[in-house]
Design an enzyme around this catalytic site. Structure first.
Site, PDB file in Angstrom:
ATOM      1  N   GLU A  46       0.855  -1.201   0.000  1.00 39.76           N
ATOM      2  CA  GLU A  46       0.000   0.000   0.000  1.00 39.76           C
ATOM      3  C   GLU A  46       0.884   1.240   0.000  1.00 39.76           C
ATOM      4  O   GLU A  46       1.541   1.554   0.988  1.00 39.76           O
ATOM      5  CB  GLU A  46      -0.915  -0.006   1.236  1.00 39.76           C
ATOM      6  N   ARG A  50       0.243  10.317   0.028  1.00 35.21           N
ATOM      7  CA  ARG A  50       0.525  11.398   0.978  1.00 35.21           C
ATOM      8  C   ARG A  50       1.715  12.231   0.570  1.00 35.21           C
ATOM      9  O   ARG A  50       2.055  13.188   1.261  1.00 35.21           O
ATOM     10  CB  ARG A  50       0.825  10.810   2.369  1.00 35.21           C
ATOM     11  N   THR A  74      -4.661   5.924   1.450  1.00 37.63           N
ATOM     12  CA  THR A  74      -5.062   7.321   1.684  1.00 37.63           C
ATOM     13  C   THR A  74      -5.876   7.870   0.511  1.00 37.63           C
ATOM     14  O   THR A  74      -5.799   9.059   0.202  1.00 37.63           O
ATOM     15  CB  THR A  74      -3.838   8.231   1.981  1.00 37.63           C
ATOM     16  N   LYS A 134     -11.186  -1.873   6.168  1.00 35.57           N
ATOM     17  CA  LYS A 134     -10.056  -1.431   6.985  1.00 35.57           C
ATOM     18  C   LYS A 134     -10.631  -0.818   8.265  1.00 35.57           C
ATOM     19  O   LYS A 134     -11.570  -0.013   8.196  1.00 35.57           O
ATOM     20  CB  LYS A 134      -9.259  -0.385   6.203  1.00 35.57           C
TER      21      LYS A 134
HETATM   22  C1  3PG Z   1      -2.481   4.281   7.998  1.00 34.46           C
HETATM   23  O1  3PG Z   1      -2.498   5.146   7.182  1.00 34.46           O
HETATM   24  O2  3PG Z   1      -3.143   3.254   7.832  1.00 34.46           O
HETATM   25  C2  3PG Z   1      -1.738   4.519   9.253  1.00 34.46           C
HETATM   26  O3  3PG Z   1      -1.182   5.787   9.261  1.00 34.46           O
HETATM   27  C3  3PG Z   1      -0.678   3.532   9.531  1.00 34.46           C
HETATM   28  O4  3PG Z   1      -0.563   3.572  10.889  1.00 34.46           O
HETATM   29  P1  3PG Z   1       0.779   3.181  11.649  1.00 34.46           P
HETATM   30  O5  3PG Z   1       1.818   4.183  11.227  1.00 34.46           O
HETATM   31  O6  3PG Z   1       0.425   3.320  13.107  1.00 34.46           O
HETATM   32  O7  3PG Z   1       1.141   1.784  11.256  1.00 34.46           O
END
Ligand code: 3PG
Length: 213
Positions: A46, A50, A74, A134
């Site tokens: 993924e 961003r 995102t 998710k």
């Molecule tokens: C996401 O976008 O799914 C999270 O920012 C990932 O979260 P983490 O950095 O706590 O793994």
């Protein structure tokens, strides 16, 4: 699972216990990072939308690392979904859910893991036909106890909890019957990417790939 052809969300979450959530700051790191993750046994990747490099990173990985399956994270709008499809993404992950994002994924033929954090959001995603979701932000929104509570009314839904998960607590989530896999950024730490430490990323991927579920 064959990595060619159209993927379902069930295919995406079945492939490995962890989906890495990746932030690409330097485009040059994208391909060797993907190769390291694949070498460690993780191929669903993924790439979060961003950074300005995200789409080019997806395109580069999709071309140069055929063993990897590139997804876009995102994704917040239909435009994000279309841009991801054009860049070679095969699946989409969104931090929340709107019907327009869902429709854009259907139109593009892309699997979607819609983000949810409440019962109402689960019901909205289900009403549009999505049942692999998710759970974000997992730790902050209620963690494993919330997933256990959802298993009653939403027993047919499978989740990929993401947000606040690491090797330290992944097993607690993966042991739950309604958790298909988890997501997390810990496989691709910013420091390892900046130092081009592909061995470290491969080792993190290998440990993640061996988690039981
Ligand atoms: C996401 O976008 O799914 C999270 O920012 C990932 O979260 P983490 O950095 O706590 O793994």
């Amino acid at each position: 699972m064959a990595v060619n052809g159209v993927l379902s969300a069930a295919d995406v979450v079945a492939d490995a216990p962890v989906i890495p959530v990746i932030v690409i700051d330097d485009l040059q790191t994208a391909v060797p990072m993907a190769q390291a993750l694949v070498a460690g046994g993780i191929r669903m990747l993924e790439i979060t939308l961003r950074t300005p490099q995200a789409l080019a990173a997806m395109e580069a990985i999709a071309k140069a690392v055929p063993e990897a399956v590139v997804g876009a994270g995102t994704a917040r709008s239909p435009e994000d979904v279309r841009a991801a499809a054009d860049a070679g993404a095969r699946f989409v992950v969104s931090p929340g859910y709107t019907s327009s994002v869902g429709q854009a994924c259907r139109d593009a033929g892309l699997a979607l893991l819609p983000g949810v954090a409440t019962g109402s959001e689960i019901m909205m995603a289900q009403a549009d036909g999505w049942d692999v979701l998710k759970f974000f932000p997992a730790a902050a929104a209620g963690g494993a106890p919330l997933l256990k509570a959802w298993h009653g009314p939403f027993s047919e839904v499978r989740f990929c909890p993401t947000g606040g998960i690491s090797m330290a607590n992944a097993a607690e989530f993966l042991a739950l019957p309604n958790v298909a896999c988890v997501g997390g950024s810990w496989l691709t730490p910013a420091k390892a990417l900046a130092q081009k430490d592909w061995g470290a990323i491969e080792a993190l991927a290998r440990a993640a790939a061996q988690l039981q579920r």
